[in-house]
Write an enzyme that holds these catalytic residues in place. Sequence first.
Site, PDB file in Angstrom:
ATOM      1  N   SER A   1       0.816  -1.206   0.000  1.00  0.00           N
ATOM      2  CA  SER A   1       0.000   0.000   0.000  1.00  0.00           C
ATOM      3  C   SER A   1       0.857   1.266   0.000  1.00  0.00           C
ATOM      4  O   SER A   1       1.524   1.570  -0.969  1.00  0.00           O
ATOM      5  CB  SER A   1      -0.955  -0.050   1.201  1.00  0.00           C
ATOM      6  OG  SER A   1      -1.913   0.969   1.126  1.00  0.00           O
TER       7      SER A   1
ATOM      8  N   ASP B   1       9.995   5.464 -10.446  1.00  0.00           N
ATOM      9  CA  ASP B   1       9.604   6.088 -11.717  1.00  0.00           C
ATOM     10  C   ASP B   1      10.366   7.383 -11.974  1.00  0.00           C
ATOM     11  O   ASP B   1      10.683   7.714 -13.118  1.00  0.00           O
ATOM     12  CB  ASP B   1       8.098   6.366 -11.731  1.00  0.00           C
ATOM     13  CG  ASP B   1       7.284   5.118 -12.029  1.00  0.00           C
ATOM     14  OD1 ASP B   1       7.879   4.040 -12.174  1.00  0.00           O
ATOM     15  OD2 ASP B   1       6.042   5.220 -12.116  1.00  0.00           O
TER      16      ASP B   1
ATOM     17  N   LYS C   1      -0.618  -4.337  -3.124  1.00  0.00           N
ATOM     18  CA  LYS C   1      -1.930  -3.800  -2.743  1.00  0.00           C
ATOM     19  C   LYS C   1      -2.077  -2.411  -3.348  1.00  0.00           C
ATOM     20  O   LYS C   1      -1.617  -1.422  -2.799  1.00  0.00           O
ATOM     21  CB  LYS C   1      -2.082  -3.736  -1.224  1.00  0.00           C
ATOM     22  CG  LYS C   1      -3.455  -3.232  -0.795  1.00  0.00           C
ATOM     23  CD  LYS C   1      -3.555  -3.136   0.720  1.00  0.00           C
ATOM     24  CE  LYS C   1      -4.904  -2.572   1.133  1.00  0.00           C
ATOM     25  NZ  LYS C   1      -5.082  -1.172   0.705  1.00  0.00           N
TER      26      LYS C   1
END
Length: 442
Positions: free
Chosen positions: A301, A312, A326
Amino acid sequence: MMFKNGRGKKIALLVASLMTLMMLGGVVVQKQCAAEGSNDYDSIELFTDVLAIVKKSYVEEVDTKKLIYGAINGMLASLDPHSSFMPPDMYKEMRIDTKGSFGGLGIEITIKDGLLTVISPIEDTPAFRAGIKAGDQILKIEDKFTKDLTIMDAVKRMRGPKGTKVTLTIMREGFDKPKEFTLVRDIIQVKSVRYKTLDDGYGYVRIAQFQEKTDEDLSKALASLKQENGGSLKGLILDLRNDPGGLLDQAVKVADHFISDGLIVYTEGREKDSRMQFSARASGTEPNYPLVVLINSGSASASEIVAGALQDHKRAVIMGTQSFGKGSVQTIIPLSDESGLRLTTALYYTPSGRSIQAKGITPDIVVERAEIQATDRKEGHIREKDLENHFENEGKDKPENQAGKDKTPVHKIDEQLKGDYQVQRALDLLKGWEILKNINKD
């Protein structure tokens, strides 16, 4: 079904009204019914018919609220593993959880492939000390099989007064058969952020869970680390292993410490309110020192949001093993009787558009967990000093080199981290980074 008297009609109307009020405050449900025609009304009528039959004909008298709670539990359990209904006592405990103090065992759980599964044990808790691990399947809590339990039912059974015992039956990869673990409940005090200087210029920050003050605690940790190391860092290890997640806004703020601009995370859902974007701000961004983020199968999460954003943006090297996966957002909705609704309202995506739901974050460098054991055993290699008539070192090193040899390290790494193979690999990577940078300067 036809009701025989006015009292039956009143019960039906009361229950229908109650259901409408309890589902997202009534407004959304009413819009939904109007848009979808009579099918929803037919379903609600079916529900009230069954409720009336149970109230009238069940072998024992039943409590209406208990029936309503059971129906809502079943409804939400049919959606996904993370949507659930919280009666008033559970809702109250959930709000306490985010503040970092609650009673129980210290286990974050989910339902995976129909089985109650450990996302991760929380550090320094009864579960952690007993050896419960991420991925463990909890087959029984005491004598109750968990197959038909909701997450909230399981949590309720594992919580209890400090000092009382509870036995979990665990199945784990590598076990021949399930094993029992007896744990003693305690007051769980989760310290969100811990930090330490590993070596001169190299810091280590561990985030155990994303709570209300995680961002504030991280700011203090980074300030202390820089102060300990002459005002700046050569590199940092951000440890998110076995971090089960927590508050979305805190994950965004943590990532924002290391990213100066651009998207951190965005969410997509059916409702307008569930479609959000969170971007970094230039103010307060940390210097661009090398950063390694550690993750494993217990990272879920909010910790995956941070790892995904830093990956990224190419701001950090992600090291460790595949994260939990998740990628859904749960909205907590308070209800009129002090109960609460935890409802999956969106999926979140990393800045590049990746959904990690059921996939997880893949590390840039895969490093499995291993234990480092010191040994005094000689490896059998012959060295110069072992040869007969070898020249002795008469201390003719240059002064600056000798000074370097005599220097005593200021920081001593604690035994737990010294034996942590993944931390040591991350530290080696940061030091190698610094060496290469200096070579390129020369």
